[in-house]
Design a protein around this motif. Structure first.
Motif, PDB file in Angstrom:
ATOM      1  N   MET A   1       0.824  -1.208   0.000  1.00  0.00           N
ATOM      2  CA  MET A   1       0.000   0.000   0.000  1.00  0.00           C
ATOM      3  C   MET A   1       0.857   1.258   0.000  1.00  0.00           C
ATOM      4  O   MET A   1       0.533   2.248  -0.662  1.00  0.00           O
ATOM      5  CB  MET A   1      -0.932  -0.005   1.215  1.00  0.00           C
ATOM      6  CG  MET A   1      -1.980  -1.100   1.185  1.00  0.00           C
ATOM      7  SD  MET A   1      -3.397  -0.732   2.220  1.00  0.00           S
ATOM      8  CE  MET A   1      -4.124   0.649   1.345  1.00  0.00           C
TER       9      MET A   1
ATOM     10  N   ASP B   1       0.835   4.194  -2.849  1.00  0.00           N
ATOM     11  CA  ASP B   1       0.777   5.596  -2.441  1.00  0.00           C
ATOM     12  C   ASP B   1       1.935   6.388  -3.041  1.00  0.00           C
ATOM     13  O   ASP B   1       1.758   7.506  -3.522  1.00  0.00           O
ATOM     14  CB  ASP B   1       0.805   5.688  -0.918  1.00  0.00           C
ATOM     15  CG  ASP B   1       0.754   7.118  -0.420  1.00  0.00           C
ATOM     16  OD1 ASP B   1      -0.304   7.757  -0.568  1.00  0.00           O
ATOM     17  OD2 ASP B   1       1.767   7.615   0.109  1.00  0.00           O
TER      18      ASP B   1
ATOM     19  N   ALA C   1      -8.281   9.220   0.852  1.00  0.00           N
ATOM     20  CA  ALA C   1      -8.897   7.899   0.737  1.00  0.00           C
ATOM     21  C   ALA C   1      -7.847   6.798   0.860  1.00  0.00           C
ATOM     22  O   ALA C   1      -8.076   5.770   1.527  1.00  0.00           O
ATOM     23  CB  ALA C   1      -9.639   7.774  -0.589  1.00  0.00           C
ATOM     24  N   ILE C   2      -6.697   6.989   0.243  1.00  0.00           N
ATOM     25  CA  ILE C   2      -5.623   5.993   0.342  1.00  0.00           C
ATOM     26  C   ILE C   2      -5.139   5.873   1.777  1.00  0.00           C
ATOM     27  O   ILE C   2      -4.914   4.772   2.294  1.00  0.00           O
ATOM     28  CB  ILE C   2      -4.454   6.374  -0.594  1.00  0.00           C
ATOM     29  CG1 ILE C   2      -4.893   6.263  -2.056  1.00  0.00           C
ATOM     30  CG2 ILE C   2      -3.239   5.491  -0.333  1.00  0.00           C
ATOM     31  CD1 ILE C   2      -3.864   6.748  -3.032  1.00  0.00           C
ATOM     32  N   ARG C   3      -4.993   7.008   2.455  1.00  0.00           N
ATOM     33  CA  ARG C   3      -4.538   6.980   3.847  1.00  0.00           C
ATOM     34  C   ARG C   3      -5.562   6.269   4.735  1.00  0.00           C
ATOM     35  O   ARG C   3      -5.200   5.499   5.630  1.00  0.00           O
ATOM     36  CB  ARG C   3      -4.298   8.413   4.328  1.00  0.00           C
ATOM     37  CG  ARG C   3      -3.581   8.492   5.666  1.00  0.00           C
ATOM     38  CD  ARG C   3      -3.234   9.924   6.019  1.00  0.00           C
ATOM     39  NE  ARG C   3      -2.280  10.479   5.059  1.00  0.00           N
ATOM     40  CZ  ARG C   3      -2.578  11.440   4.199  1.00  0.00           C
ATOM     41  NH1 ARG C   3      -3.792  11.939   4.156  1.00  0.00           N
ATOM     42  NH2 ARG C   3      -1.655  11.906   3.383  1.00  0.00           N
TER      43      ARG C   3
ATOM     44  N   GLU D   1      -7.726   3.953   3.720  1.00  0.00           N
ATOM     45  CA  GLU D   1      -7.669   2.538   3.381  1.00  0.00           C
ATOM     46  C   GLU D   1      -6.511   1.852   4.089  1.00  0.00           C
ATOM     47  O   GLU D   1      -6.648   0.750   4.630  1.00  0.00           O
ATOM     48  CB  GLU D   1      -7.512   2.362   1.869  1.00  0.00           C
ATOM     49  CG  GLU D   1      -8.817   2.480   1.094  1.00  0.00           C
ATOM     50  CD  GLU D   1      -8.612   2.143  -0.368  1.00  0.00           C
ATOM     51  OE1 GLU D   1      -7.527   1.642  -0.712  1.00  0.00           O
ATOM     52  OE2 GLU D   1      -9.521   2.390  -1.155  1.00  0.00           O
ATOM     53  N   LYS D   2      -5.354   2.518   4.097  1.00  0.00           N
ATOM     54  CA  LYS D   2      -4.187   1.935   4.761  1.00  0.00           C
ATOM     55  C   LYS D   2      -4.460   1.747   6.253  1.00  0.00           C
ATOM     56  O   LYS D   2      -4.119   0.723   6.842  1.00  0.00           O
ATOM     57  CB  LYS D   2      -2.964   2.829   4.554  1.00  0.00           C
ATOM     58  CG  LYS D   2      -1.710   2.300   5.228  1.00  0.00           C
ATOM     59  CD  LYS D   2      -0.537   3.244   5.038  1.00  0.00           C
ATOM     60  CE  LYS D   2       0.674   2.752   5.819  1.00  0.00           C
ATOM     61  NZ  LYS D   2       1.825   3.681   5.693  1.00  0.00           N
ATOM     62  N   THR D   3      -5.101   2.742   6.869  1.00  0.00           N
ATOM     63  CA  THR D   3      -5.401   2.650   8.295  1.00  0.00           C
ATOM     64  C   THR D   3      -6.370   1.515   8.586  1.00  0.00           C
ATOM     65  O   THR D   3      -6.160   0.712   9.514  1.00  0.00           O
ATOM     66  CB  THR D   3      -5.990   3.978   8.792  1.00  0.00           C
ATOM     67  OG1 THR D   3      -5.057   5.031   8.547  1.00  0.00           O
ATOM     68  CG2 THR D   3      -6.277   3.920  10.280  1.00  0.00           C
ATOM     69  N   MET D   4      -7.444   1.426   7.775  1.00  0.00           N
ATOM     70  CA  MET D   4      -8.449   0.392   8.028  1.00  0.00           C
ATOM     71  C   MET D   4      -7.892  -1.009   7.772  1.00  0.00           C
ATOM     72  O   MET D   4      -8.140  -1.933   8.554  1.00  0.00           O
ATOM     73  CB  MET D   4      -9.676   0.635   7.141  1.00  0.00           C
ATOM     74  CG  MET D   4     -10.424   1.930   7.465  1.00  0.00           C
ATOM     75  SD  MET D   4     -10.884   2.058   9.204  1.00  0.00           S
ATOM     76  CE  MET D   4     -11.963   0.644   9.373  1.00  0.00           C
ATOM     77  N   ILE D   5      -7.134  -1.175   6.692  1.00  0.00           N
ATOM     78  CA  ILE D   5      -6.551  -2.484   6.417  1.00  0.00           C
ATOM     79  C   ILE D   5      -5.542  -2.849   7.501  1.00  0.00           C
ATOM     80  O   ILE D   5      -5.452  -4.010   7.925  1.00  0.00           O
ATOM     81  CB  ILE D   5      -5.901  -2.494   5.016  1.00  0.00           C
ATOM     82  CG1 ILE D   5      -6.989  -2.454   3.939  1.00  0.00           C
ATOM     83  CG2 ILE D   5      -5.020  -3.720   4.828  1.00  0.00           C
ATOM     84  CD1 ILE D   5      -6.468  -2.432   2.534  1.00  0.00           C
TER      85      ILE D   5
END
Length: 414
Positions: A48, A52, A264-266, A268-272
């Motif tokens: 990820m 990014d 949104a990418i940040r 996604e990284k946090t949730m994953i």
């Protein structure tokens, strides 16, 4: 060499072959689960981070970090650029004129954002020259009405270098024959491919040609685009520059146009990361079941140690050491394997694609055709700390339960 009693006995219990092979099997599963969880977490977060990085270098290499715009056309953009370059936070500056309209060819129509640029200045603030598939940025010459388009736009219209396109401006010209839209024919001077939506929505022309289309004087531009040393400081730097400049200007930065994408990418990284952390948590808390069974199996040993004078704290320390060893070995093994996987995943996936004769990431669908990876050591430290911390917490209840064992009760039937 002196070793505390809990540490000595805890290590001895860890190394000893147990009579109950099921407990040994559960201990191994706990260790392997923790190793796998740490490995997967490091690998996925590195991938990820790689995506990014690619988005940041490709998209933000094309769109301006920040722009300083005039409320009226700017006559002397070089003086403005020199004033901006005097700030050490600004690496480069280039003028631009921005137009919105539509490109048409053989009945096909596509919306486009056209940037009027000076080729030699644009090369200092943009990565487009490194991603040209045909032609060159230098092919844009004042008065020749050349245009550089994205690869998706060229494919949509079925055109190549040297073909003609019609640019339609959102304005109307009143003539004796009626009201007609403003049109201008352009020759394709180059085709670029950087990925994402830019290949279908962006085009470049010479700033002089853009000034003619907007009916400005020769040399006038809309503003100056700047490239910053730290693009994440763009809002603050742009505001500082505008407040110090003489004259009336306003600033814009990339966080307004593309900030949602990177947010949104940040997210996604946090949730994953949190979801993968649950895998590590499950593996770590398997240590609880392992130690509970070990405590049950070692009740007689615990009772003997208590009768010999071992305190409840000593007993608790023994099993905390035993559980922590499982956590440390699993976390360290997962860390080593995860780092190796993150550093080599791009080559491994490329080799697998070659072996299977297929491509997992097609450039026709995605903005890159390989699996990127960027190992960030702070992520590795955080993941390992989380694994070790949860492993340590998992030892507390079984160790406390062992410390509460009553010698007389444990030895009653032995």
């Amino acid at each position: 060499m002196f070793r505390p009693l809990p540490f000595f006995i805890g290590l001895r219990y860890t190394r000893a072959k147990r009579r109950n092979h099921f407990i040994s099997f559960i201990s191994l599963i706990s260790m392997l689960g923790l190793t796998l969880g740490v490995l997967v977490m490091i690998l996925v977060l590195s991938v990820m981070n790689g995506f990014d990085r690619e988005l940041r270098t490709r998209i933000l290499g094309m769109v301006p970090h920040a722009t300083i715009n005039g409320y009226q056309p700017i006559d002397d953009w070089r003086s403005l650029a020199d004033a901006l370059l005097a700030d050490p936070r600004v690496e480069a500056a280039a003028p631009f004129v921005q137009l919105q309209g539509m490109l048409t060819h053989d009945g096909n129509v596509a919306p486009v954002l056209v940037n009027g640029v000076i080729p030699e200045a644009e090369a200092r603030v943009s990565i487009i020259e490194d991603h040209m598939q045909a032609g060159s940025l230098d092919n844009l010459a004042d008065g020749e009405f050349g245009i550089i388009i994205g690869e998706l736009t060229a494919r949509r219209f079925g055109v190549g270098e040297g073909d003609m396109l019609t640019f339609v401006l959102p304005e109307a010209s009143v003539t004796p024959a009626g009201v007609f839209p403003r049109l201008k024919r352009f020759r394709v001077a180059g085709i670029f491919k950087v990925g994402a939506e830019l290949d279908s929505s962006l085009a470049l022309i010479h700033a002089g040609d853009a000034a003619r289309l907007t009916r400005w004087k020769p040399g006038q531009v809309q503003g100056v685009r700047i490239k910053l040393q730290d693009l994440f400081e763009a809002p603050r730097v742009a505001w500082d520059l505008v407040t110090r400049l003489p004259g009336e200007y306003y600033a814009q930065d990339w966080t307004r146009s593309h900030g949602n994408l990177f947010a949104a990418i940040r997210m996604e990284k946090t949730m994953i990361g949190l979801l993968l952390l649950l895998i590590v948590a499950v593996a770590a808390f398997n240590i609880i079941s392992t130690l509970v069974m070990v405590v049950t199996d070692k009740k007689a040993d615990i009772a003997i140690l208590r009768t010999l004078g071992a305190s409840p704290g000593t007993i608790m320390g023994i099993f905390m050491v035993q559980g922590s060893v499982i956590g440390v070995v699993g976390t360290v093994a997962g860390c080593i394997l995860g780092v190796l996987a993150a550093l080599n995943v791009s080559a491994l996936v490329a080799g697998l694609e070659g072996m299977l004769g297929t491509q997992f990431l097609s450039s026709d669908v995605y903005f890159i055709n390989y699996l990127p990876s960027q190992l960030i050591w702070s992520d590795v430290v955080l993941i390992c700390a989380a694994g070790l911390g949860m492993s340590f917490l998992a030892t507390l209840y079984p160790a406390w339960r062992a410390s509460r064992t009553e010698p007389a009760e444990a030895l009653r039937y032995d």
